[in-house]
Design a protein around this motif. Structure first.
Motif, PDB file in Angstrom:
ATOM      1  N   GLN A  59     -23.721  -2.749  56.673  1.00  0.00           N
ATOM      2  CA  GLN A  59     -22.812  -3.064  58.387  1.00  0.00           C
ATOM      3  C   GLN A  59     -21.876  -1.554  58.316  1.00  0.00           C
ATOM      4  OE1 GLN A  59     -20.297  -6.250  55.850  1.00  0.00           O
ATOM      5  NE2 GLN A  59     -21.125  -7.674  57.251  1.00  0.00           N
ATOM      6  N   ILE A  60     -21.698  -1.193  57.119  1.00  0.00           N
ATOM      7  CA  ILE A  60     -20.676   0.432  58.101  1.00  0.00           C
ATOM      8  C   ILE A  60     -21.861   1.116  58.272  1.00  0.00           C
ATOM      9  CG2 ILE A  60     -20.127   2.656  57.291  1.00  0.00           C
ATOM     10  CD1 ILE A  60     -19.221   0.940  54.543  1.00  0.00           C
ATOM     11  N   GLY A  61     -22.971   1.258  58.246  1.00  0.00           N
ATOM     12  CA  GLY A  61     -24.489   1.881  59.307  1.00  0.00           C
ATOM     13  C   GLY A  61     -24.446   1.083  60.489  1.00  0.00           C
ATOM     14  N   PHE A  62     -24.217  -0.254  60.415  1.00  0.00           N
ATOM     15  CA  PHE A  62     -24.429  -0.893  62.363  1.00  0.00           C
ATOM     16  C   PHE A  62     -23.309  -0.651  62.680  1.00  0.00           C
ATOM     17  CE2 PHE A  62     -23.799  -3.962  64.268  1.00  0.00           C
ATOM     18  CZ  PHE A  62     -24.989  -4.549  64.944  1.00  0.00           C
ATOM     19  N   ALA A  63     -22.061  -0.667  62.119  1.00  0.00           N
ATOM     20  CA  ALA A  63     -20.759  -0.115  63.226  1.00  0.00           C
ATOM     21  C   ALA A  63     -21.186   1.149  63.703  1.00  0.00           C
ATOM     22  CB  ALA A  63     -19.623  -0.381  61.924  1.00  0.00           C
ATOM     23  N   ILE A  64     -21.259   2.259  62.648  1.00  0.00           N
ATOM     24  CA  ILE A  64     -21.587   3.447  62.737  1.00  0.00           C
ATOM     25  C   ILE A  64     -22.518   3.723  63.951  1.00  0.00           C
ATOM     26  CG2 ILE A  64     -22.785   5.765  62.072  1.00  0.00           C
ATOM     27  CD1 ILE A  64     -21.192   5.606  59.787  1.00  0.00           C
ATOM     28  N   GLY A  65     -23.937   3.134  64.125  1.00  0.00           N
ATOM     29  CA  GLY A  65     -24.618   2.556  65.695  1.00  0.00           C
ATOM     30  C   GLY A  65     -23.605   2.058  66.764  1.00  0.00           C
ATOM     31  N   TYR A  66     -23.167   1.097  66.418  1.00  0.00           N
ATOM     32  CA  TYR A  66     -22.532   0.309  67.473  1.00  0.00           C
ATOM     33  C   TYR A  66     -21.240   1.094  67.744  1.00  0.00           C
ATOM     34  CZ  TYR A  66     -20.025  -2.822  69.452  1.00  0.00           C
ATOM     35  OH  TYR A  66     -19.238  -4.079  70.481  1.00  0.00           O
ATOM     36  N   HIS A  67     -20.795   2.573  67.217  1.00  0.00           N
ATOM     37  CA  HIS A  67     -19.686   3.352  68.090  1.00  0.00           C
ATOM     38  C   HIS A  67     -20.073   4.588  68.838  1.00  0.00           C
ATOM     39  CE1 HIS A  67     -16.228   5.979  67.681  1.00  0.00           C
ATOM     40  NE2 HIS A  67     -17.488   7.020  66.883  1.00  0.00           N
ATOM     41  N   ARG A  68     -21.578   4.814  68.037  1.00  0.00           N
ATOM     42  CA  ARG A  68     -21.992   6.094  69.000  1.00  0.00           C
ATOM     43  C   ARG A  68     -23.334   5.273  70.341  1.00  0.00           C
ATOM     44  NH1 ARG A  68     -22.106  11.655  69.322  1.00  0.00           N
ATOM     45  NH2 ARG A  68     -23.933  12.303  69.425  1.00  0.00           N
ATOM     46  N   ALA A  69     -23.541   4.484  69.931  1.00  0.00           N
ATOM     47  CA  ALA A  69     -24.305   4.186  71.153  1.00  0.00           C
ATOM     48  C   ALA A  69     -24.436   2.585  71.447  1.00  0.00           C
ATOM     49  CB  ALA A  69     -25.619   4.833  71.312  1.00  0.00           C
ATOM     50  N   GLY A  70     -23.230   1.787  71.014  1.00  0.00           N
ATOM     51  CA  GLY A  70     -23.149   0.628  71.835  1.00  0.00           C
ATOM     52  C   GLY A  70     -24.284  -0.302  70.514  1.00  0.00           C
ATOM     53  N   LEU A  71     -24.243  -1.584  71.492  1.00  0.00           N
ATOM     54  CA  LEU A  71     -25.051  -2.901  70.776  1.00  0.00           C
ATOM     55  C   LEU A  71     -26.763  -2.117  69.946  1.00  0.00           C
ATOM     56  CD1 LEU A  71     -25.531  -5.305  69.408  1.00  0.00           C
ATOM     57  CD2 LEU A  71     -25.662  -5.811  71.576  1.00  0.00           C
ATOM     58  N   LEU A  72     -27.479  -1.922  71.014  1.00  0.00           N
ATOM     59  CA  LEU A  72     -28.480  -1.259  70.409  1.00  0.00           C
ATOM     60  C   LEU A  72     -28.447   0.268  69.767  1.00  0.00           C
ATOM     61  CD1 LEU A  72     -30.033  -0.710  74.606  1.00  0.00           C
ATOM     62  CD2 LEU A  72     -30.006  -2.283  72.284  1.00  0.00           C
ATOM     63  N   GLY A  73     -27.184   0.467  70.044  1.00  0.00           N
ATOM     64  CA  GLY A  73     -27.677   1.993  68.726  1.00  0.00           C
ATOM     65  C   GLY A  73     -27.033   1.228  67.183  1.00  0.00           C
ATOM     66  N   GLY A  74     -25.961  -0.229  67.621  1.00  0.00           N
ATOM     67  CA  GLY A  74     -26.353  -0.476  66.005  1.00  0.00           C
ATOM     68  C   GLY A  74     -27.487  -1.216  65.446  1.00  0.00           C
ATOM     69  N   LEU A  75     -28.618  -1.717  66.478  1.00  0.00           N
ATOM     70  CA  LEU A  75     -29.851  -2.442  65.946  1.00  0.00           C
ATOM     71  C   LEU A  75     -30.471  -0.930  65.545  1.00  0.00           C
ATOM     72  CD1 LEU A  75     -29.801  -4.944  68.496  1.00  0.00           C
ATOM     73  CD2 LEU A  75     -29.826  -5.095  66.761  1.00  0.00           C
ATOM     74  N   ALA A  76     -30.151  -0.179  66.358  1.00  0.00           N
ATOM     75  CA  ALA A  76     -31.297   1.437  65.663  1.00  0.00           C
ATOM     76  C   ALA A  76     -30.660   1.446  64.449  1.00  0.00           C
ATOM     77  CB  ALA A  76     -30.651   2.495  66.866  1.00  0.00           C
ATOM     78  N   ALA A  77     -29.049   2.334  64.266  1.00  0.00           N
ATOM     79  CA  ALA A  77     -29.150   1.840  63.359  1.00  0.00           C
ATOM     80  C   ALA A  77     -29.894   1.018  61.879  1.00  0.00           C
ATOM     81  CB  ALA A  77     -27.688   2.559  63.376  1.00  0.00           C
TER      82      ALA A  77
END
Length: 389
Positions: A59-77
């Protein structure tokens, strides 16, 4: 998005040690090295991951990706960090593990467990220095560790976090925030994101219905979604829920084999679902692994998306910052308890093991070694000791 995927994929290749170590990896990489977010924001995400169900480190990793690049960033993370362990556990379930009983492989697993002690201890020490600067925070940390070790159930952990938050409001709240605001001005923030929360609830009800389904994939989705939705505290805590449901289909021996392998590969413990899903749906193991993995991670991510916006707004409130400070101190205690059991308890069996851990930690801190050197060194030592008995 591709940059987020690559960064998390590289971490997923070497992230041994479980949730405690993953938090340390994330802090080192995304806070200290890349400056994708500051320590205050990172601490807020750590605290949020502790108070909602699901796989905390993912969840922390998903949130960092979301913070960086939005929902697609969260999925990429998520995909990047999970893909290595998912692939390894799927291959092991497919039968490429004829060497599981070999002495060299048992030695390899033991060496990686020793490395996990080093990494988790470093994570605990780093977070202690960051979150336990005040006496009351140190007391909360020690109390959290002791209670966790004595009680040993999830309800005790939840009670610790609630009490720590209450103490933090009164004893750890900052008197002023950035810009001199006391956090009680006219601040507006978005309420809970209803659409994600509604999707979480709809899928949870669907899972209840599918538990009695005659279709194996429907049952797999229901069992793993419920496990992901009801568990606090990470991979080890999810085991009883899965053993009561999935373990009955594949047998306890095979279930525990999957658990041991999940500890021996990098990445999140929740990718145990890949092994179990492939075992349960043996007719099409790849599909079974995909459904089980997505189902167990999905509820935690939906709850995270529901709470993320209101959480960020609340971080501007002084009393809320105090509550988070209390929770963070308690989390350090939870990680310290996890270091004692199961990390140290399942890794250090002799004086030689202890010496190897102390030597590895000294080298790690003295020369600031890359984690890959630790993986290589402890793997070689483990294989060597396994071969010579």
């Amino acid at each position: 998005m591709s940059d987020v995927f690559i960064k998390f994929f590289l971490l997923g290749l070497v992230s041994f040690g479980g949730p405690a170590a993953h938090i340390g990896y994330f802090k080192r990489r995304f806070v200290n090295e890349l400056n994708w977010l500051d320590m205050t924001a990172f601490g807020g995400l750590v605290a949020l991951s502790q108070v909602i169900p699901g796989p905390g480190s993912s969840q922390i990793g998903f949130a960092i990706g979301y913070h960086r690049a939005g929902l697609l960033g969260g999925l990429a993370a998520f995909i990047g960090f999970t893909l290595p362990s998912f692939t390894l556990l799927l291959l092991l379930a497919l039968g490429s593990a004829n060497w599981l009983g070999e002495s060299w492989f048992n030695g390899l697993i033991h060496g990686l467990k020793l490395m996990a002690v080093v990494v988790v201890f470093d994570a605990v020490l780093s977070m202690y220095n960051q979150f336990c600067t005040k006496s009351i925070a140190k007391i909360l940390m020690l109390t959290s560790a002791v209670v966790t070790l004595l009680v040993g159930n999830i309800w005790g952990q939840l009670l610790i976090l609630v009490v720590a938050a209450g103490i933090g409001i009164f004893c750890l709240a900052p008197k002023s925030l950035n810009g001199g605001s006391d956090g009680r001005g006219n601040l507006s923030f978005t309420l809970v994101n209803v659409k994600w929360l509604a999707l979480f609830g709809t899928l949870f009800i669907t899972a209840l219905v599918l538990l009695n389904s005659q279709h194996p994939l429907g049952q797999i989705f229901a069992q793993f979604y419920q496990a992901g939705a009801l568990v606090f505290g990470g991979g080890h805590v999810v085991l009883p829920l899965l053993e009561m449901s999935v373990g009955q289909h594949i047998g306890s021996e095979r279930f525990l084999t999957g658990y041991a392998l999940a500890q021996a590969v990098p990445g999140p413990m929740f990718t145990l679902a890949a092994f179990l899903g492939a075992e349960v749906f043996s007719a099409k193991p790849v599909i079974g692994a995909l459904v089980a993995t997505l189902a167990i991670f999905l509820p935690g991510f939906l709850l995270l998306l529901s709470a993320l916006t209101v959480w960020q707004g609340l971080m501007h409130r002084s009393q809320f910052r105090g509550a988070i400070a209390g929770i963070n101190a308690a989390v350090v205690g939870l990680l310290l308890a996890a270091l004692v059991s199961p990390v140290i308890a399942s890794a250090i069996y002799s004086l030689v093991d202890l010496i190897l851990v102390l030597l590895g930690f000294w080298l790690f801190k003295r020369f600031r070694l890359n984690i890959l050197w630790l993986v290589l060194g402890y793997s070689l030592v483990g294989v060597m000791f396994g071969l010579i008995g």
